[in-house]
Design a protein around this motif. Structure first.
Motif, PDB file in Angstrom:
ATOM      1  N   VAL A   1      13.569   3.385  -7.729  1.00 37.00           N
ATOM      2  CA  VAL A   1      12.615   2.308  -8.043  1.00 37.00           C
ATOM      3  C   VAL A   1      12.699   1.204  -6.982  1.00 37.00           C
ATOM      4  N   ARG A   2      13.948   0.840  -6.591  1.00 34.94           N
ATOM      5  CA  ARG A   2      14.116  -0.249  -5.603  1.00 34.94           C
ATOM      6  C   ARG A   2      13.481   0.095  -4.264  1.00 34.94           C
ATOM      7  N   GLN A   3      13.576   1.381  -3.895  1.00 36.90           N
ATOM      8  CA  GLN A   3      12.989   1.792  -2.611  1.00 36.90           C
ATOM      9  C   GLN A   3      11.488   1.562  -2.595  1.00 36.90           C
ATOM     10  N   VAL A   4      10.853   1.877  -3.719  1.00 34.70           N
ATOM     11  CA  VAL A   4       9.397   1.669  -3.812  1.00 34.70           C
ATOM     12  C   VAL A   4       9.086   0.175  -3.836  1.00 34.70           C
ATOM     13  N   GLN A   5       9.989  -0.603  -4.457  1.00 37.92           N
ATOM     14  CA  GLN A   5       9.803  -2.058  -4.578  1.00 37.92           C
ATOM     15  C   GLN A   5       9.604  -2.712  -3.200  1.00 37.92           C
ATOM     16  N   THR A   6      10.279  -2.138  -2.183  1.00 38.42           N
ATOM     17  CA  THR A   6      10.207  -2.762  -0.846  1.00 38.42           C
ATOM     18  C   THR A   6       8.886  -2.459  -0.137  1.00 38.42           C
ATOM     19  N   SER A   7       8.079  -1.545  -0.730  1.00 35.16           N
ATOM     20  CA  SER A   7       6.850  -1.193   0.001  1.00 35.16           C
ATOM     21  C   SER A   7       5.602  -1.726  -0.704  1.00 35.16           C
ATOM     22  N   GLY A   8       5.616  -3.030  -0.961  1.00 38.36           N
ATOM     23  CA  GLY A   8       4.493  -3.819  -1.497  1.00 38.36           C
ATOM     24  C   GLY A   8       3.430  -3.099  -2.293  1.00 38.36           C
TER      25      GLY A   8
ATOM     26  N   LEU B   1       2.357  -0.024  -2.772  1.00 37.48           N
ATOM     27  CA  LEU B   1       2.715   1.149  -3.576  1.00 37.48           C
ATOM     28  C   LEU B   1       3.360   0.715  -4.898  1.00 37.48           C
ATOM     29  N   TRP B   2       4.234  -0.281  -4.808  1.00 40.69           N
ATOM     30  CA  TRP B   2       4.915  -0.835  -5.984  1.00 40.69           C
ATOM     31  C   TRP B   2       3.889  -1.364  -6.991  1.00 40.69           C
ATOM     32  N   THR B   3       2.954  -2.162  -6.503  1.00 37.73           N
ATOM     33  CA  THR B   3       1.921  -2.737  -7.381  1.00 37.73           C
ATOM     34  C   THR B   3       1.141  -1.630  -8.078  1.00 37.73           C
ATOM     35  N   GLU B   4       0.820  -0.605  -7.321  1.00 38.74           N
ATOM     36  CA  GLU B   4       0.039   0.518  -7.862  1.00 38.74           C
ATOM     37  C   GLU B   4       0.813   1.238  -8.972  1.00 38.74           C
ATOM     38  N   CYS B   5       2.112   1.469  -8.706  1.00 35.34           N
ATOM     39  CA  CYS B   5       2.948   2.172  -9.698  1.00 35.34           C
ATOM     40  C   CYS B   5       3.071   1.355 -10.984  1.00 35.34           C
ATOM     41  N   ILE B   6       3.369   0.068 -10.817  1.00 34.06           N
ATOM     42  CA  ILE B   6       3.608  -0.788 -11.981  1.00 34.06           C
ATOM     43  C   ILE B   6       2.317  -0.968 -12.787  1.00 34.06           C
ATOM     44  N   ALA B   7       1.193  -1.060 -12.092  1.00 34.55           N
ATOM     45  CA  ALA B   7      -0.095  -1.293 -12.764  1.00 34.55           C
ATOM     46  C   ALA B   7      -0.440  -0.181 -13.741  1.00 34.55           C
ATOM     47  N   GLN B   8       0.056   1.023 -13.486  1.00 37.24           N
ATOM     48  CA  GLN B   8      -0.300   2.165 -14.351  1.00 37.24           C
ATOM     49  C   GLN B   8       0.629   2.316 -15.560  1.00 37.24           C
ATOM     50  N   LEU B   9       1.604   1.410 -15.667  1.00 35.98           N
ATOM     51  CA  LEU B   9       2.549   1.496 -16.799  1.00 35.98           C
ATOM     52  C   LEU B   9       2.126   0.573 -17.937  1.00 35.98           C
ATOM     53  N   SER B  10       2.482   0.949 -19.159  1.00 36.25           N
ATOM     54  CA  SER B  10       2.238   0.061 -20.311  1.00 36.25           C
ATOM     55  C   SER B  10       3.242  -1.101 -20.241  1.00 36.25           C
ATOM     56  N   PRO B  11       2.967  -2.206 -20.967  1.00 34.58           N
ATOM     57  CA  PRO B  11       3.921  -3.343 -20.962  1.00 34.58           C
ATOM     58  C   PRO B  11       5.344  -2.902 -21.336  1.00 34.58           C
ATOM     59  N   GLU B  12       5.465  -1.979 -22.325  1.00 29.38           N
ATOM     60  CA  GLU B  12       6.814  -1.513 -22.737  1.00 29.38           C
ATOM     61  C   GLU B  12       7.491  -0.763 -21.588  1.00 29.38           C
TER      62      GLU B  12
END
Length: 819
Positions: A787-794, A796-807
């Protein structure tokens, strides 16, 4: 009329014969009784109970039989009675309770009424006997002492609590108040936490005001009966409410400490003991953080009591309360409790070392020694009985439980005492007296053995080995001779745990030889018992009741079989393939377990044993493949989920640990595993564990035998089945393989331009939400790093997180914070 009276007279004779010491007379009476139809039985029994001129033993016997009838055969008998007969039975019982003058008889009838009331509450909590409930309230007020013990009127909780509190506040009568408090204790012990919580505030405040009032009464008049019961009521409420009791803690603790400090007179010993119990139960309920403000005060009070311990008389009721309270304090304080051991252990060892009085008597002598003398007897046949005086045994039993608790909680902090505790416990493995109160005397010594080894480990291998030698022979002997299946299973489980602690080399040739003979005998007995049960099923007396007892026997046998499997598991995991020549004496019996015609538990546990052979003895296990491979492949698609799970696990370890010989079978296993995973009901509650073992096995085949299958083709399917969250061990295996694939940038897993990453994030988040992986497991760190590796690549991170539910987003954050 005369005929009815004559029939009733016959029934009294029958009751007398049921109590006869003559086996033949008693057996005939039992057969006659069994043949009386249900309605007539109830009528006769009620008449016998109501008839105060009848012999006391006959009335007591009738009460026992009626309660037994209502508990074991309620559904067959009661609903078939005409409604006027049902109504008559209910009013008759309530009338007898009101008229009965003899207290032990009244208690028995209360128990019958409680049993009937319990059966007349349906699953939604609707009560089909409202007058029984009304009578319950009235009877608490009129000293009839109804027991709550079997009644849980779920729909009436607020009414019950209100009625009992109101009665407890009835200042006119101490005994009525005490009865109400006793009923409240029974009620809260039986009431589920979720149902008690809504009434907690009201209940606690009333209890507090009653306690304050009764404390003043004690100081002014010396009356203590109600206060004793109120203190136990508070303990019971705290025990059920657990952490929900925290807001009320400060309301009670000062008064309770005050009682322990000041109730020092001899006649207040019971009150003081119950208050000590109450404080420790509240401490356990609210937890260390809240309790710490008073912990050192409470410990000082306990220590003060403890120093006077040697002056206490043997029958001082405080002793057993103190012993249990120390163990609760140990649970609350953890390692910090170690400093108090020197004070606690003396009296505890003294109590645990009580030697029971035993006697071998003929039947005549036994009859002369009444129950009031505290003797219990076991009939040895031939007019002889083995008697044991139970006074002191309950305390001994509690003390043994406490020693187990200290060993479990304090581990190496308990090392100073391991030697004396082992010397006390090992002889108790031969304690052949089975009774509910004494059960811990039979199971706790066994349970303590692996815990004591864990404690002793800190002193080095030599000390540990000496201690193990002292236990080992006694444990093996006990496995061979213990007659009670509950105790036997505990001893076997304990022995297996000991071998896991001690590891390779802990058993010598004699041990192996003796153990081999015992396990062989257990398995042979298992098959023989199954055959005997089949014979009984063909018998002319066979009915539902017989089937029920055969089922119980069967469950016991299967439980012992699971313990045989435990022992073999611990031996294989410690000794690996070296132990295979020894195992060959058991091989035909294990092969017999997995035959297609055997019941599913046999096949399940037989497969589990072969799973261990594959996992721990590979590739040497292939020598026996002819016995288990075909059944294992076949049983992956078995009707029983338990059998499927054992087979799937075996195929997974075959891929992981099996040598090259197993390769073709990995290829053959794959489509079978996939068929189970893709079946329509694969994720239902009963099937999910078996399915997850299949998914894990597919992962293991791809990881450890990649050239046996088309990994590129299978991977996308496998990803779509993740995550696993029921079977935690397989979940870790699966997530570790997923990390391998991601860390090696596997193109199919990541997808073109990392398009699969949002899906991977949701798998990781779901795993976190289901607590599939503990945070301290290295696998959690690997997942967090992904997860941290993706976090560093702006982007892509936003895209991944956007597709998750709040939980799911919260779960990812939780993983990052803790791993």
């Amino acid at each position: 009329m005369a005929a009815a009276a004559a029939e009733q007279q016959q029934f009294y004779l029958l009751l007398g014969n049921l109590l006869s010491p003559d086996n033949v007379v008693r057996k005939q009476a039992e057969e006659t009784y069994e043949n009386i139809p249900g309605q007539s039985k109830i009528t006769f029994l009620l008449q016998a109970i109501r008839n105060t001129t009848a012999a006391e033993e006959a009335r007591q016997m009738a009460a026992v039989l009626l309660r037994r009838l209502l508990s074991s055969a309620f559904d067959e008998v009661y609903p078939t009675l005409p409604s006027d007969v049902q109504t008559a039975i209910k009013s008759e019982l309530l009338m007898i309770i009101q008229m009965e003058t003899q207290s032990s008889m009244r208690k028995k009838v209360c128990d019958i009424a409680a049993e009937l009331a319990r059966n007349l509450i349906d699953e939604d909590g609707n009560n089909q006997w409202p007058e029984g409930l009304k009578f319950l309230f009235d009877s608490v007020s009129s000293q009839n002492g109804w027991t709550f013990h079997h009644v849980r009127p779920l729909g009436f909780i607020s009414q019950v609590i209100a009625a009992l509190l109101q009665t407890m506040e009835d200042q006119g009568n101490q005994r009525v108040q005490a009865h109400a408090a006793a009923a409240l204790i029974n009620f809260t012990e039986d009431c589920p936490k979720s149902l008690l919580i809504p009434y907690l505030d009201n209940l606690v405040k009333h209890l507090h005001s009653i306690m304050v009032l009764k404390l003043q009464e004690l100081i002014q008049k010396g009356t203590k009966l109600v206060l004793e019961q109120v203190v136990t009521s508070i303990a019971s409420v705290a025990d059920t409410a657990e952490e929900k009791f925290v807001p009320y803690y400060d309301l009670f603790m000062p008064s309770l400490k005050h009682i322990v400090e000041n109730a020092v007179q001899k006649e207040l010993r019971l009150l003081r003991g119950k208050t000590i119990e109450c404080i420790s139960l509240i401490g356990l309920a609210v937890g260390k953080e809240k309790f710490m403000q008073d912990a050192s005060d409470v410990m000082q009070l306990l220590l003060k009591t403890q120093t006077d311990f040697n002056d206490m008389e043997d029958d001082d009721p405080q002793i057993s309360y103190m012993i249990s309270a120390w163990a609760r304090m140990c649970k609350i304080l953890g390692k910090e409790f170690q400093q108090y051991l020197p004070v606690v252990m003396g009296p505890l060892m003294k109590t645990a070392s009580i030697k029971p009085e035993v006697a071998l008597l003929d039947t005549q002598d036994m009859e002369n020694m009444s129950d009031d003398d505290g003797w219990e007897f076991v009939n040895l046949g031939d007019q002889q009985s083995f008697g044991i005086k139970t006074a002191g045994l309950e305390e001994k039993s509690t003390a043994c439980q406490m020693l187990v608790c200290y060993a479990k909680e304090l581990k190496e902090g308990f090392v100073e005492y391991t030697e004396q505790v082992v010397k006390l416990m090992v002889p108790l493995l031969k304690f052949y007296f089975h009774d509910d109160i004494l059960q811990p005397l039979n199971t706790k010594p066994a349970e303590s053995m692996p815990l004591l080894l864990e404690c002793a480990r800190v002193r080095g291998p030599e000390y540990l080995t000496q201690m193990w030698h002292f236990m080992c022979d006694a444990l093996i002997k006990a496995i061979g001779t213990e007659p009670d299946s509950d105790v036997l299973s505990e001893i076997m489980h304990s022995f297996a745990k000991c071998i896991e602690v001690m590891g390779d080399g802990c058993l010598n040739n004699e041990h192996f030889e003796e153990l081999g003979g015992i396990l062989k005998a257990k398995l042979e007995e298992h098959f023989k018992n199954q055959e005997l049960r089949q014979v009984k099923r063909q018998d002319e007396d066979y009915d539902e009741q017989v089937e029920e007892s055969l089922q119980d026997e069967d469950d016991n046998d299967v439980y012992i079989l699971t313990k045989v499997s435990d022992i073999l598991h611990s031996i294989f995991s410690s000794y690996k393939e070296k132990v295979l020549p020894w195992f060959e004496q058991l091989l035909p019996l294990i092969v017999n377990l997995i035959c297609p015609h055997r019941p599913w538990p046999d096949r399940q546990w037989g497969l589990c044993i072969f799973d261990d052979v594959i996992e721990h003895c590979s590739p040497a296990s292939f020598k026996y493949a002819e016995y288990f491979l075909r059944p294992m492949l076949q049983y992956v698609c078995d009707n029983s989920p338990e059998v499927r799970q054992a087979a799937a696990y075996g195929l997974g370890v075959m891929a992981q640990y099996g040598g090259d010989n197993y390769r073709p079978f990995c290829t053959e296993a794959l489509p079978l595993l996939v068929r189970v995973i893709q079946s329509a009901d694969s994720k239902t509650k009963e099937n999910v564990n078996a399915t997850e073992n299949c998914i894990s096995a597919v992962g293991k085949i791809m990881k450890f035998k990649p050239d046996c299958v088309n990994v590129e083709e299978v991977l996308p399917h496998w990803l779509s089945w993740l995550p696993l969250h029921e079977d935690k061990e397989e979940a870790v295996q699966t997530f570790n393989y997923l990390c391998d694939l991601i860390e090696s940038n596997h193109p199919i897993v990541l997808g073109p331009n990392n398009t699969n990453l949002p899906k991977i994030f949701s798998i990781i988040a779901e795993g976190e939400m289901h607590e599939a992986i503990k945070h301290e497991d290295p696998c959690a760190k690997r997942l967090a790093n992904v997860v941290r590796q993706v976090q560093t690549s702006g982007g892509l991170w936003t895209e991944c997180i956007a597709q998750l539910s709040p939980e799911q987003q919260a779960a990812i954050q939780e993983l990052l914070n803790s791993a």
